[in-house]
Design an enzyme around this catalytic site. Structure first.
Site, PDB file in Angstrom:
ATOM      1  N   CYS A  67       1.111   5.440  12.319  1.00  0.00           N
ATOM      2  CA  CYS A  67       1.116   4.322  13.267  1.00  0.00           C
ATOM      3  C   CYS A  67       1.170   4.799  14.710  1.00  0.00           C
ATOM      4  O   CYS A  67       0.799   4.072  15.623  1.00  0.00           O
ATOM      5  CB  CYS A  67       2.314   3.410  12.993  1.00  0.00           C
ATOM      6  SG  CYS A  67       2.333   2.783  11.310  1.00  0.00           S
ATOM      7  N   THR A 111      -3.262 -18.938   4.232  1.00  0.00           N
ATOM      8  CA  THR A 111      -3.794 -18.932   2.872  1.00  0.00           C
ATOM      9  C   THR A 111      -3.613 -17.564   2.248  1.00  0.00           C
ATOM     10  O   THR A 111      -4.017 -16.551   2.817  1.00  0.00           O
ATOM     11  CB  THR A 111      -5.287 -19.298   2.877  1.00  0.00           C
ATOM     12  OG1 THR A 111      -5.451 -20.590   3.465  1.00  0.00           O
ATOM     13  CG2 THR A 111      -5.852 -19.305   1.461  1.00  0.00           C
ATOM     14  N   HIS A 162       0.805  -1.231   0.000  1.00  0.00           N
ATOM     15  CA  HIS A 162       0.000   0.000   0.000  1.00  0.00           C
ATOM     16  C   HIS A 162       0.832   1.272   0.000  1.00  0.00           C
ATOM     17  O   HIS A 162       0.288   2.374  -0.095  1.00  0.00           O
ATOM     18  CB  HIS A 162      -1.013  -0.002   1.150  1.00  0.00           C
ATOM     19  CG  HIS A 162      -0.456   0.256   2.505  1.00  0.00           C
ATOM     20  ND1 HIS A 162      -0.547   1.484   3.123  1.00  0.00           N
ATOM     21  CD2 HIS A 162       0.172  -0.553   3.390  1.00  0.00           C
ATOM     22  CE1 HIS A 162       0.006   1.413   4.325  1.00  0.00           C
ATOM     23  NE2 HIS A 162       0.446   0.185   4.505  1.00  0.00           N
TER      24      HIS A 162
END
Length: 362
Positions: A306, A224, A188
């Site tokens: 963050c 996955t 991103h």
């Protein structure tokens, strides 16, 4: 809305969205299944892996992860021996090594100068036999400073240590120096989707698994994979490679214009050794929270996304010698591929006017 927070995240490229849509709309197979749809999904993942790898050094392999935070945690926790890192690293590195220090690992945090750069003489003293890992960020997420990665990697190897590069802010924007053993990246930050990153592992480097389970991914990472996220990451990486020179020239032009426009503000961090899509500026006496409230149609930052909401001054700005008041009077402007010169100049004029009006009223 004028978006100037490219260090936090970048707008999704239309090409990345187009690559993702088939895997979201109609192709839902698990890429780890042996049947024909599963093999087709696996093939899409491998195409994406090659596209992501094309912006990385040769002689290694790309392991997809949920993001750079997982990649950094895996690289750090999966090695042994002492750790040497830098005071301006991302929290995903600093908080991880702090947790390991509480468990008994030897950790050394190197200081930086007022320009944000590490002192290589201090690094040479700290990186010694017994060091297992040296971790450093290519481009700082708050002040854009470019650390001497190749030199630090040589010091690490000279002491028998591995070298981890946090290339999240540099991947797709700068050439990544050789000599790295592990490289953490995130989709991103290069106009790809959120929720996927990667850890590049030099051939022969195999950190202990962070996640246990099926071991589906290269290097033993379990979980996955999403073909949609992988495809979006791959398309974004392919586009970044194709537009590398064009994007770089565009950012250089914007940086030069922006710096001229913001006369009277102080640039935080080295001017020469920095990624120019980052402009971290200080204006003493500025109330940044008020400024952001007054300019709600301009997206910019007071520091790392963050760490937003923590209420603490930036550890990066404090590390380069700013006091709490100066750190709290600093803003971060991030721009890139989809930022027009007109909208950037409009935003800068409004930010400057509002900031100076604050000071006049005081």
């Amino acid at each position: 809305m004028i978006y100037l927070d490219y260090q936090a995240t970048t707008p999704l490229a239309p090409e990345a969205l187009a690559a993702m849509l088939p895997w979201l709309e109609s192709q839902h197979a698990n890429p780890h299944s042996a049947h024909a749809p599963g093999r087709a999904a696996k093939a899409a993942v491998e195409v994406a892996r090659d596209q992501v790898a094309a912006l990385l050094p040769s002689g290694g392999r790309v392991t997809f992860t949920s993001g750079a935070t997982e990649a950094l945690n895996w690289a750090i926790k999966g090695t042994r021996g002492g750790i040497v890192t830098i005071a301006t690293e991302h929290a995903a590195v600093l908080d991880t090594v702090e947790a390991l220090a509480r468990e008994g690992r030897q950790v050394t945090i190197l200081p930086v100068g007022s320009d944000g750069l590490v002192d290589l003489d201090r690094a040479r003293e700290a990186i010694m036999p017994g060091t297992g890992l040296v971790a450093a960020m290519l481009v700082n997420n708050e002040i854009g400073v470019i650390q001497p990665i190749a030199e630090l990697a040589r010091l690490a190897h000279g002491a028998g240590a591995q070298f981890l590069c946090d290339a999240v802010q540099g991947y797709g924007r700068l050439a990544i120096p050789g000599g790295c053993d592990m490289i953490a990246i995130s989709a991103h930050k290069i106009h790809g989707p959120k929720g996927i990153g990667a850890l590049w592992l030099r051939d022969g480097v195999t950190p202990e698994p962070l996640l246990h389970g099926g071991g589906q991914e290269v290097g033993g990472r379990s979980g996955t994979l999403s073909p949609a996220l992988c495809a979006g990451f791959g398309a974004a990486a392919k586009l970044a490679r194709e537009r590398f020179e064009e994007d770089h020239a565009h950012v250089d032009r914007l940086f030069a214009r922006a710096l001229d426009r913001m006369a009277g503000w102080t640039l935080n961090g080295s001017r020469a050794r920095r990624y120019r899509g980052n402009l971290n500026l200080c204006l003493p006496g500025l109330d940044v929270a008020r400024l952001m409230s007054e300019l709600r149609d301009i997206a910019f930052s007071a520091g790392s996304a963050c760490a937003s909401g923590s209420g603490r001054p930036s550890h990066v700005l404090r590390a380069i010698g700013l006091g709490d008041a100066e750190a709290r009077a600093s803003i971060r402007l991030g721009f890139g591929r989809y930022t027009s010169e007109e909208e950037l100049m409009t935003a800068l004029d409004r930010i400057d006017d509002a900031a100076r009006a604050q000071r006049s009223a005081a």
